[in-house]
Design a protein around this motif. Structure first.
Motif, mmCIF file in Angstrom:
data_model
loop_
_atom_site.group_PDB
_atom_site.id
_atom_site.type_symbol
_atom_site.label_atom_id
_atom_site.label_comp_id
_atom_site.label_asym_id
_atom_site.label_seq_id
_atom_site.Cartn_x
_atom_site.Cartn_y
_atom_site.Cartn_z
ATOM 1 N N ILE A 91 -2.723 16.519 -3.284
ATOM 2 C CA ILE A 91 -3.108 17.280 -1.885
ATOM 3 C C ILE A 91 -4.457 17.583 -2.367
ATOM 4 N N GLY A 92 -5.414 17.718 -1.176
ATOM 5 C CA GLY A 92 -6.692 18.364 -1.197
ATOM 6 C C GLY A 92 -6.976 19.002 0.155
ATOM 7 N N LEU A 93 -8.163 19.511 0.015
ATOM 8 C CA LEU A 93 -8.566 19.943 1.544
ATOM 9 C C LEU A 93 -10.136 19.560 1.712
ATOM 10 N N VAL A 94 -10.442 19.544 2.946
ATOM 11 C CA VAL A 94 -11.841 19.190 3.352
ATOM 12 C C VAL A 94 -11.952 19.938 4.786
ATOM 13 N N SER A 95 -13.071 20.735 4.402
ATOM 14 C CA SER A 95 -13.377 21.666 5.743
ATOM 15 C C SER A 95 -14.733 22.051 5.588
ATOM 16 N N GLY A 96 -15.245 22.444 6.761
ATOM 17 C CA GLY A 96 -16.828 22.732 7.021
ATOM 18 C C GLY A 96 -16.751 24.325 6.770
ATOM 19 N N ALA A 97 -15.687 25.194 6.615
ATOM 20 C CA ALA A 97 -15.913 26.403 6.168
ATOM 21 C C ALA A 97 -16.658 26.719 4.852
ATOM 22 N N PHE A 145 -4.066 23.393 -4.243
ATOM 23 C CA PHE A 145 -5.309 22.528 -4.037
ATOM 24 C C PHE A 145 -6.283 22.434 -5.111
ATOM 25 N N LYS A 146 -6.123 21.608 -5.704
ATOM 26 C CA LYS A 146 -7.082 21.686 -6.893
ATOM 27 C C LYS A 146 -8.319 20.900 -6.520
ATOM 28 N N ILE A 147 -8.347 20.225 -5.561
ATOM 29 C CA ILE A 147 -9.614 19.474 -4.993
ATOM 30 C C ILE A 147 -9.798 20.206 -3.498
ATOM 31 N N ILE A 148 -10.919 20.843 -3.474
ATOM 32 C CA ILE A 148 -11.355 21.530 -2.404
ATOM 33 C C ILE A 148 -12.815 20.909 -2.049
ATOM 34 N N VAL A 149 -13.380 20.394 -0.749
ATOM 35 C CA VAL A 149 -14.652 20.036 -0.553
ATOM 36 C C VAL A 149 -14.814 21.100 0.729
ATOM 37 N N MET A 174 0.958 -1.041 0.046
ATOM 38 C CA MET A 174 -0.128 0.003 -0.015
ATOM 39 C C MET A 174 0.932 1.068 -0.084
ATOM 40 N N SER A 175 0.601 2.310 -0.859
ATOM 41 C CA SER A 175 1.155 3.527 -0.727
ATOM 42 C C SER A 175 0.300 4.705 -0.386
ATOM 43 N N LEU A 176 0.983 5.656 0.116
ATOM 44 C CA LEU A 176 0.226 6.878 0.542
ATOM 45 C C LEU A 176 -0.025 7.662 -1.115
ATOM 46 N N LYS A 177 -1.106 8.071 -1.235
ATOM 47 C CA LYS A 177 -1.460 8.495 -2.443
ATOM 48 C C LYS A 177 -1.955 10.169 -2.335
ATOM 49 N N VAL A 178 -2.488 10.403 -1.276
ATOM 50 C CA VAL A 178 -3.181 11.802 -1.307
ATOM 51 C C VAL A 178 -3.001 12.144 0.376
ATOM 52 N N VAL A 179 -2.743 13.340 0.570
ATOM 53 C CA VAL A 179 -2.819 14.286 1.989
ATOM 54 C C VAL A 179 -3.992 15.300 1.857
ATOM 55 N N LEU A 180 -4.825 15.027 2.773
ATOM 56 C CA LEU A 180 -5.953 15.883 2.769
ATOM 57 C C LEU A 180 -5.881 16.721 4.044
ATOM 58 N N PHE A 181 -5.920 18.109 3.694
ATOM 59 C CA PHE A 181 -5.866 19.038 5.008
ATOM 60 C C PHE A 181 -7.179 19.571 5.465
ATOM 61 N N ASP A 182 -7.368 19.655 6.633
ATOM 62 C CA ASP A 182 -8.259 20.498 7.208
ATOM 63 C C ASP A 182 -7.976 22.038 7.008
ATOM 64 N N PHE A 183 -8.961 22.808 7.233
ATOM 65 C CA PHE A 183 -8.727 24.507 7.009
ATOM 66 C C PHE A 183 -8.299 25.066 8.174
ATOM 67 N N ASN A 184 -9.477 25.497 8.852
ATOM 68 C CA ASN A 184 -9.274 26.128 10.072
ATOM 69 C C ASN A 184 -8.748 25.429 11.299
ATOM 70 N N GLY A 185 -7.785 25.888 11.748
ATOM 71 C CA GLY A 185 -7.005 25.384 12.946
ATOM 72 C C GLY A 185 -5.648 24.341 12.633
ATOM 73 N N VAL A 186 -5.837 23.941 10.937
ATOM 74 C CA VAL A 186 -4.636 23.474 10.457
ATOM 75 C C VAL A 186 -3.873 24.121 9.443
ATOM 76 N N ILE A 187 -4.505 25.112 8.706
ATOM 77 C CA ILE A 187 -3.819 25.954 7.827
ATOM 78 C C ILE A 187 -3.732 27.328 8.168
ATOM 79 N N ILE A 188 -4.982 27.628 9.096
ATOM 80 C CA ILE A 188 -4.794 29.166 9.290
ATOM 81 C C ILE A 188 -5.433 29.250 10.765
ATOM 82 N N ASN A 189 -4.648 29.915 11.642
ATOM 83 C CA ASN A 189 -5.288 30.212 12.991
ATOM 84 C C ASN A 189 -6.102 31.361 13.088
ATOM 85 N N ASP A 190 -7.432 31.065 12.821
ATOM 86 C CA ASP A 190 -8.206 32.242 12.905
ATOM 87 C C ASP A 190 -9.562 31.859 13.525
#
Length: 242
Positions: free
Chosen positions: A111-117, A135-139, A1-17
């Motif tokens: 890379i992608g991003l999954v956030s409630g914002a 970040f071509k892929i954003i949910v 198995m290999s790691l193919k994608v890292v999915l970042f949260d947004f608030n609290g991971v990328i920006i301290n807002d």
């Protein structure tokens, strides 16, 4: 198995807002002649989408909210958020974010991003921080009707990634999520993903119980060790919950 994608949260991971969001939500509640958030309500909102937060806050105050009303509140908040960020000379990005993105991309991992914002807020920050190209892929919170800890956002991200990169033949267990709240961690785990918990919002020891890896700062994450673990694993379900 290999790691193919890292999915970042947004608030609290990328920006301290978080302080900005709490302030703006309180201002909107007051404008609607409602009481601002209690301490327990603020805690309960962490990791959840703005729509769900507003829905619960209004319900707690006996206010019936239809979808149009909620949408109006969300976009009022987004406009106010943009004005607040315009006052800040340097965005409060978390240390290590840009370096980790570079490390991941240099290994040909998507890379992608999954956030409630909502998307408007996310794209504003990513463009200003010059990170949007990664970040071509954003949910975003306006792409789904549910909120973390439900897994829908992460599962939708996998669907979008497979559409954008069909050669990946991506499965959820080939993704790594980076989260800062129990709600977000649970959402990723329920999607069959492994999770890095970063102690930006909750203490290290609280996240350590339910994450595959836990770090105080993103700069502490040893990506090579993570990749090695993925390479040694057979596809399997990982359902540890907080």
């Amino acid at each position: 198995m290999s790691l193919k994608v890292v999915l970042f949260d947004f608030n609290g991971v990328i920006i301290n807002d978080e302080p900005i969001h709490l302030q703006l939500i309180d201002e909107i509640l007051i404008e609607e002649n409602l009481q601002p958030q209690r301490v327990d309500e603020r805690q309960a909102s962490l990791g959840r989408s703005d729509r769900v937060c507003f829905q619960q806050l209004l319900a707690n105050r006996g206010r019936v909210a239809n979808e149009n009303y909620l949408t109006q509140l969300l976009y009022r908040k987004a406009q106010a958020y943009a004005l607040e960020l315009a006052k800040i000379e340097k965005l409060p990005l978390y240390p290590g974010v840009e370096d980790l993105i570079f490390q991941v991309r240099s290994r040909q991992i998507k890379i992608g991003l999954v956030s409630g914002a909502i998307r408007q807020e996310i794209e504003l920050v990513l463009h200003r921080a010059k990170l949007a190209k990664h970040f071509k892929i954003i949910v975003a919170g306006d792409d789904i009707t549910t909120s973390k800890p439900e897994p829908d956002g992460y599962l939708l991200a996998v669907k979008h990634l497979n559409k954008e990169y069909p050669e990946l033949n991506l499965q959820p267990y080939e993704c790594l999520a980076i989260e800062d709240t129990p709600a977000g961690i649970e959402a990723a785990k329920r999607s069959q993903m492994q999770v890095v918990g970063v102690a930006n919002t909750y203490p290290f020891h609280m996240l350590q119980r339910c994450c595959n890896w836990t770090v105080d700062y993103l700069s502490d994450l040893e990506l090579e060790r993570v990749l090695k673990v993925y390479s040694q694993k057979e596809p399997q379900q990982s359902l540890t919950e907080c």
